[in-house]
Scaffold this active site. Structure first.
Site, mmCIF file in Angstrom:
data_model
loop_
_atom_site.group_PDB
_atom_site.id
_atom_site.type_symbol
_atom_site.label_atom_id
_atom_site.label_comp_id
_atom_site.label_asym_id
_atom_site.label_seq_id
_atom_site.Cartn_x
_atom_site.Cartn_y
_atom_site.Cartn_z
ATOM 1 N N GLY A 55 0.805 -1.203 0.000
ATOM 2 C CA GLY A 55 0.000 0.000 0.000
ATOM 3 C C GLY A 55 0.845 1.263 0.000
ATOM 4 N N ASP A 56 2.160 1.092 0.015
ATOM 5 C CA ASP A 56 3.028 2.274 -0.033
ATOM 6 C C ASP A 56 4.264 1.895 -0.857
ATOM 7 O OD1 ASP A 56 4.313 4.768 0.630
ATOM 8 O OD2 ASP A 56 3.043 4.894 2.392
ATOM 9 N N ASP A 57 5.362 2.644 -0.712
ATOM 10 C CA ASP A 57 6.535 2.360 -1.542
ATOM 11 C C ASP A 57 7.034 0.925 -1.338
ATOM 12 O OD1 ASP A 57 6.551 5.139 -2.251
ATOM 13 O OD2 ASP A 57 7.599 5.567 -0.375
#
Ligand SMILES: *[C@@H]1O[C@H](CO)[C@@H](O)[C@H](O)[C@H]1NC(C)=O
Ligand SMILES: *[C@@H]1O[C@H](CO)[C@@H](O)[C@H](O)[C@H]1NC(C)=O
Ligand SMILES: *[C@@H]1O[C@H](CO)[C@@H](O)[C@H](O)[C@H]1NC(C)=O
Ligand SMILES: *[C@@H]1O[C@H](CO)[C@@H](O)[C@H](O)[C@H]1NC(C)=O
Ligand SMILES: *[C@@H]1O[C@H](CO)[C@@H](O)[C@H](O)[C@H]1NC(C)=O
Ligand SMILES: *[C@@H]1O[C@H](CO)[C@@H](O)[C@H](O)[C@H]1NC(C)=O
Ligand SMILES: *[C@@H]1O[C@H](CO)[C@@H](O)[C@H](O)[C@H]1NC(C)=O
Length: 465
Positions: free
Chosen positions: A252-254
């Site tokens: 959900g992120d980098d």
């Protein structure tokens, strides 16, 4: 046992039954001889169940993990120890690792993170951040280690499950006082290996080596829902000589976020992330970057080499995130051999990234972004080729982009290369780059260092459980 149905085969059959029972028993104890690769093998070995653990998914095993590791720390000076987590579901709160130690997670073992804030004690704020990243204090990570030498977390691709939904719901509802735990955090340590694990649903970041050196991270599968908050894959932070290879990350992120502290605290602490290799990574990150440099980069980031990266359905490829107040630098960055499909941006640099630890940040602390080299990349189904925003009065310089072919979506944006406050050169780039990157007919290869870093020379040993 007699099996009269198959009298002539009974001997063979009995032998098979014995072998199967034997294998089951040895694998239940984790005592079967499984081989694995590690920076060091251990003289002593123990199984979690020796310390009263119950793998039923319900019993809390924090005490068992703690007493096992306390016990095994006694032999750190005598060849070290490995702790086998056998098949089962092992519910636990936060526990601390020790030196000359291996945590081995069997392929049928799942370490389950307790859904209870009290199971993750509050520990000191990171000095280079000055504040918990989510605010408040800071919960210890599920698996935590500090001031260690020679520590390995590995397995036969066993699972560490963070049961993050509990934390994401509370975070979104603003019901947490303190910063969420990470799945694995290793601080102030040397000779670290994290490999052959499946990491699922971390409360926040997955793997956070910080203030550490000689770190090898390989063969990790990291999975979190693409909408989950701040579930970065791997965050090398103020660490030196780090190798990340052969990982698959959906998050959900980098997928990878390279960091080195936050604003005035990071500047004061002054510990860069340097000499970092990232290779053979596959990433899916619809809302974030494949590799982010920053946004917390106040201690500096230098000499990063990324190679053979596959990205699918991601917001951006390599992204530099910085802003006024960060100070520090991002320099000597090299990436080549990236294959990307369905991207919002291939290249993205952001000079106005917000978020500060408090009001004490210095508006005169400008980051220095220089010598950024990208080459040999192919992308398809792209919305914007590049958005490169430097800082007015503090341009991002020495950008070199070469041999990049970008195929666009059905409805691409008209302005494919949007560049402000950047300086550099480009060649063999389609669609053609912006004027600020002086497009050249002369073919040049943006450099990629040919020397090896010391971490590439570490010889792995074959160990057994
Ligand atoms: C812990 O270590 C001691 C040696 O110091 C050993 O005698 C003891 O059996 C160990 N405890 C367990 C539960 O294995
Ligand atoms: C782990 O170590 C940290 C730092 O020394 C300490 O604050 C924390 O209480 C320890 N956690 C546990 C579970 O023992
Ligand atoms: C760990 O090492 C750091 C840096 O050397 C030091 O400041 C800190 O006090 C040490 N912490 C522990 C728990 O030993
Ligand atoms: C672990 O998974 C990797 C792929 O991610 C695979 O190459 C390797 O053989 C697996 N190891 C074991 C012990 O199953
Ligand atoms: C990267 O891929 C190329 C082409 O497949 C291969 O020749 C090279 O050895 C790879 N390098 C690394 C570090 O994986
Ligand atoms: C291309 O990208 C768009 C988003 O811009 C996506 O909806 C679509 O499914 C992609 N097409 C293919 C063939 O992957
Ligand atoms: C180009 O980038 C500038 C600066 O970030 C932004 O203000 C502008 O809206 C962008 N233009 C387009 C057409 O996307």
């Amino acid at each position: 046992m007699e099996f009269s149905l198959y009298p002539r085969k009974s001997h063979l059959f009995r032998f098979h039954v014995l072998v199967v029972v034997g294998l089951l028993m040895s694998s239940v104890r984790g005592g079967g001889s499984e081989e694995y690769r590690a920076i060091n093998c251990r003289k002593h070995s123990a199984v979690l169940t020796d310390f009263g653990a119950k793998g039923d998914g319900k019993t809390m095993n924090t005490k068992a993990f703690k007493s096992a590791i306390a016990n095994l720390s006694q032999v750190a000076g005598d060849g070290g120890a490995q702790l086998i987590v056998p098949p089962g579901k092992w519910l636990t709160g936060s526990f601390n690792l020790t030196s000359h130690f291996t945590l081995f997670v069997h392929k049928d073992a799942v370490i389950l993170g307790a859904q209870d804030e009290a199971a993750y004690p509050l520990i000191e704020i990171l000095p280079s951040y000055g504040a918990g990243r989510d605010g408040g204090g800071r919960h210890a990570s599920l698996i935590f280690g500090t001031n260690l030498t020679d520590v390995v977390i590995t397995g036969g691709n066993g699972t560490i499950h963070g049961q993050g939904q509990y934390w994401w719901d509370k975070f979104r509802a603003d019901k947490l006082k303190d910063t969420r735990p990470y799945l694995i955090e290793i601080m102030y340590s040397d000779q670290v290996q994290i490999s052959n694990l499946i990491l699922i649903d971390s409360p926040s970041w997955n793997v956070h080596p910080t203030y550490s050196s000689n770190v090898i991270i390989q063969w990790l599968t990291i999975i979190a829902p693409v909408g989950s908050p701040n579930t970065d894959g791997i965050n090398p932070d103020s660490s030196k000589n780090v190798l990340i290879e052969d990982c698959f990350i959906v998050s959900g992120d980098d997928c990878i976020a390279v960091k080195s502290g936050w604003d005035q605290y990071g500047i004061k602490f002054g510990m860069p992330t340097e000499d970092l290799i990232i290779r053979r990574l596959t990433c899916i990150s619809p809302d974030s970057a494949v590799i982010a440099l920053g946004s917390e980069m106040s201690g500096g980031i230098k000499n990063v080499r990324a190679e053979n990266i596959t990205a699918i359905d991601s917001e951006s490829g390599v992204r530099i995130k910085s802003g006024v107040g960060r100070g520090g630098y991002v320099k000597d960055i090299y990436a080549r051999g990236m294959t990307m499909k369905t991207m919002k941006y291939v290249f993205w640099m952001t000079g106005d990234y917000g978020q500060h630890p408090d009001d004490g940040w210095d508006p005169k602390a400008l980051p220095k972004i220089e010598n950024i080299n990208y080459r040999d990349m192919v992308a398809e189904n792209v919305t914007y080729s590049a958005r490169l925003d430097g800082i007015s009065g503090d341009p991002f310089t020495g950008i070199c982009i070469s041999n990049v072919k970008i195929g666009l979506t059905e409805k691409p944006k008209k302005l494919q290369w949007n560049c402000t406050n950047v300086e550099g050169v480009s060649s063999q780039v389609t669609p053609p780059s912006c004027d600020l990157l002086h497009p050249s007919k002369k073919v040049f290869n943006c450099p990629f260092p040919e020397d090896k870093l010391p971490i590439e020379d570490v010889q792995m040993k074959i160990c057994s459980t």
